[in-house]
Design a protein around this motif. Structure first.
Motif, short mmCIF file in Angstrom:
data_model
loop_
_atom_site.label_atom_id
_atom_site.label_comp_id
_atom_site.label_asym_id
_atom_site.label_seq_id
_atom_site.Cartn_x
_atom_site.Cartn_y
_atom_site.Cartn_z
N ARG A 1 -5.35 5.85 -13.49
CA ARG A 1 -6.14 5.35 -12.36
C ARG A 1 -7.64 5.63 -12.50
O ARG A 1 -8.46 4.90 -11.96
N LEU B 1 0.84 -1.21 0.00
CA LEU B 1 0.00 0.00 0.00
C LEU B 1 0.88 1.26 0.00
O LEU B 1 0.56 2.25 -0.66
N SER C 1 2.15 5.51 -9.36
CA SER C 1 0.80 5.71 -9.90
C SER C 1 0.34 4.55 -10.78
O SER C 1 -0.85 4.41 -11.07
N ILE D 1 0.17 1.57 -9.91
CA ILE D 1 -0.55 0.57 -9.10
C ILE D 1 -1.98 1.05 -8.86
O ILE D 1 -2.24 1.96 -8.08
N LEU E 1 -0.98 -6.89 -7.30
CA LEU E 1 -1.09 -5.48 -7.71
C LEU E 1 -1.72 -5.49 -9.09
O LEU E 1 -1.28 -6.23 -9.96
N GLN F 1 1.96 1.70 -3.43
CA GLN F 1 0.87 2.24 -4.26
C GLN F 1 0.78 3.76 -4.15
O GLN F 1 0.51 4.45 -5.13
N SER F 2 1.04 4.27 -2.93
CA SER F 2 0.95 5.73 -2.78
C SER F 2 2.10 6.43 -3.51
O SER F 2 2.03 7.61 -3.81
N ASP G 1 -4.67 -1.15 -8.00
CA ASP G 1 -5.34 -1.88 -6.93
C ASP G 1 -4.34 -2.80 -6.23
O ASP G 1 -3.44 -3.34 -6.87
N VAL G 2 -4.52 -2.94 -4.92
CA VAL G 2 -3.75 -3.91 -4.13
C VAL G 2 -4.78 -4.83 -3.50
O VAL G 2 -5.74 -4.38 -2.88
#
Ligand code: PMP
Length: 486
Positions: free
Chosen positions: A422, A395, A402, A404, A416, A398-399, A406-407
């Motif tokens: 997005r 997670l 960009s 990614i 991922l 993910q932050s 969905d986790v």
């Protein structure tokens, strides 16, 4: 191509894995070595085991692959990775490069490569009794079946049928469901994967694995609970789990109204670890039972603690299935297929039935040793804790990245989903392929999946430590860095 000359060496060793290490070292030492005679000592035996080790260079292996294998056998990566040996969470390629293995030969190496306890059980059994077929009774099969009944969901699935693969396990389950119910229609899910045999491929809801087209009648496909890309364009929980309730309409409109059952993976593996919301399976299993069917949980990827805290993935949804199927991780890489069913379902399959390799004593001993190892090392709870650590790291990634979108997943089964945008959720298939290549460069093995080939699949051995996860996250981040720079 010239055949390599042969050499025979005698190697005293403490156990099978040590012997393999030693023979591998000899291979590297001598270009001329083509086979090694290895003396293996296991705790109460002295076994003299000739191990043939044909020597081929990396180039010869790749050439042989392109000339003599079915071209359909595909490998990951632009240049196939030639793996030479492995130990615990590491594998080494033919050039001696080390990789941290976070895919485990497709969610199969449950407790590390060349695990000493499994190897010892395998060597002991190999030296005692290697094959019988199901025509004879053996200790390893009896012991394994008893253990499986003890850990089975709700303690209700007490009958085992052993075969050789997940595909065969699913064939067996469908066969039993049809005999038990007297109905033929089966509900499967879109985005599923159930195997490569004709029937199991026909149960699979992904075009990539259905080359022969529709070969088996009587299979109908429900929308899956793919919340990131809801097939109904809705959002959980305000959707009221529409996809689950739609199974009633599906049965009433595409079947006779009476079904043999439903087969579903609790988390769709090849589909990209698609994880349904917590109400999903109780709703669909109730609907299927209302219409005369049984519920089969395909646990080829989700069993044996992989999802953390429970032996079977489906237990997270509070549902007791009528049958589960498994393969992959049960024997840590030795071939095995399992269909585990209630007494009533199993009784519906009339004799005779046979499987030449099903319940092989060596594979069964390995599977028993895997279950013991998981219990003795408290891997159900450890996988939950380690899975949490991994999830938090993903997670954080993910932050930062960009790509990614969905986790998702549970325990040490995490994915991922990569997207180039997005908002539009455009599948980033080329970037996923590039990421796998970049991870390889970083000494990291990860898997790929999803209908669009844009999901990264992560499934390390369940006995890894927190430091391995941190190292994985570091290398994965570096791999992302490489592909975003170009
Ligand atoms: N079911 C699931 C969920 C799987 O992931 C697989 C293999 N990827 C199979 C069945 C088929 O197993 P096998 O390759 O052992 O036939």
């Amino acid at each position: 191509m010239m055949a390599a000359p042969e050499r025979v060496a005698a190697i005293p060793a403490q156990n099978c894995s040590a012997a393999r290490w030693e023979s591998n070292r000899l291979r590297a030492d001598s270009i001329a070595a083509a086979s090694a005679l290895v003396f293996v000592t296991v705790p109460s035996f002295y076994i003299r085991t000739p191990v043939t080790m044909p020597v081929m260079t990396k180039e010869e292996i790749l050439l042989a692959r392109s000339e003599f294998l079915f071209p359909a056998v595909f490998h990951l990566y632009r240049e196939p990775l030639v793996i030479e040996r492995a130990k615990d969470q590491f594998v080494w390629d033919a050039d001696g490069k080390e990789y941290l293995d976070f895919f485990g030969g497709i969610v199969t190496v449950s407790i590390g490569h060349a695990n000493e306890e499994i190897n010892a059980a395998v060597c002991r059994q190999m030296a005692t009794l290697g094959h019988t077929s199901t025509l004879y009774a053996t200790g390893p099969v009896g012991e394994l079946a008893k253990k499986l009944a003890e850990v089975s969901p709700g303690g209700r699935l007490t009958r085992s049928m052993f075969t050789n693969s997940g595909s065969e396990a699913n064939e067996t389950a469908i066969h039993a469901a049809r005999l038990f119910t007297g109905h033929s229609d089966i509900v499967a899910l879109r985005h599923s994967y159930h195997g490569r045999s004709q029937l199991s491929a026909a149960l699979t809801g992904n075009q990539a694995w259905r080359h022969s087209g529709t070969t088996a009648p009587g299979i109908t496909f429900a929308h899956n609970a793919y919340c990131y890309r809801c097939p109904f364009g809705l959002t959980y929980p305000s959707c009221g789990v529409r996809c689950a309730h739609d199974v009633r309409d599906l049965i009433r409109t595409t079947t006779s109204g009476r079904v043999a059952g439903m087969i579903a993976e609790p988390i769709q593996g090849v589909g990209g670890f698609i994880t349904p919301p917590r109400e999903y399976f109780s709703i669909v299993s109730d609907i299927v039972r209302e219409h005369g069917g049984i519920f089969i949980s395909d646990e080829v990827q989700t069993a044996w603690g992989r999802t953390g805290s429970k032996w079977f993935g489906i237990e997270h949804w509070g549902v007791t299935p009528d049958a589960v199927t498994s393969a992959k991780g049960l024997a840590n890489g030795l071939p095995i297929g399992l269909t585990l069913a209630t007494n009533e379902v199993a009784q519906a399959v009339p004799p005779p039935t046979i499987s030449t390799f099903g319940g092989n004593p060596v594979c069964s001993s390995a599977a028993s040793a895997v279950l013991d190892f998981i219990q003795q090392h408290a891997l159900l709870s450890r996988t939950e804790e380690n899975g949490q650590h991994l999830r938090e790291g993903l997670l954080r990634l993910q932050s930062k990245r960009s790509l990614i979108g969905d986790v998702r997943g549970m325990g040490l089964l995490q994915a991922l989903e990569l997207v180039t945008d997005r908002t539009a959720k455009t599948p980033a298939a080329a970037e996923t392929t590039a990421l796998l290549e970049a991870a390889r460069e970083q000494g990291l093995l990860i898997g790929k999946g999803g209908l669009h080939g844009n999901c990264v699949r992560i499934s390390p051995p369940m006995d890894i430590g927190l430091a391995d996860i941190d190292e994985f996250l570091l290398r994965l981040d570096r791999a992302f860095e490489t592909i975003t720079r170009h």
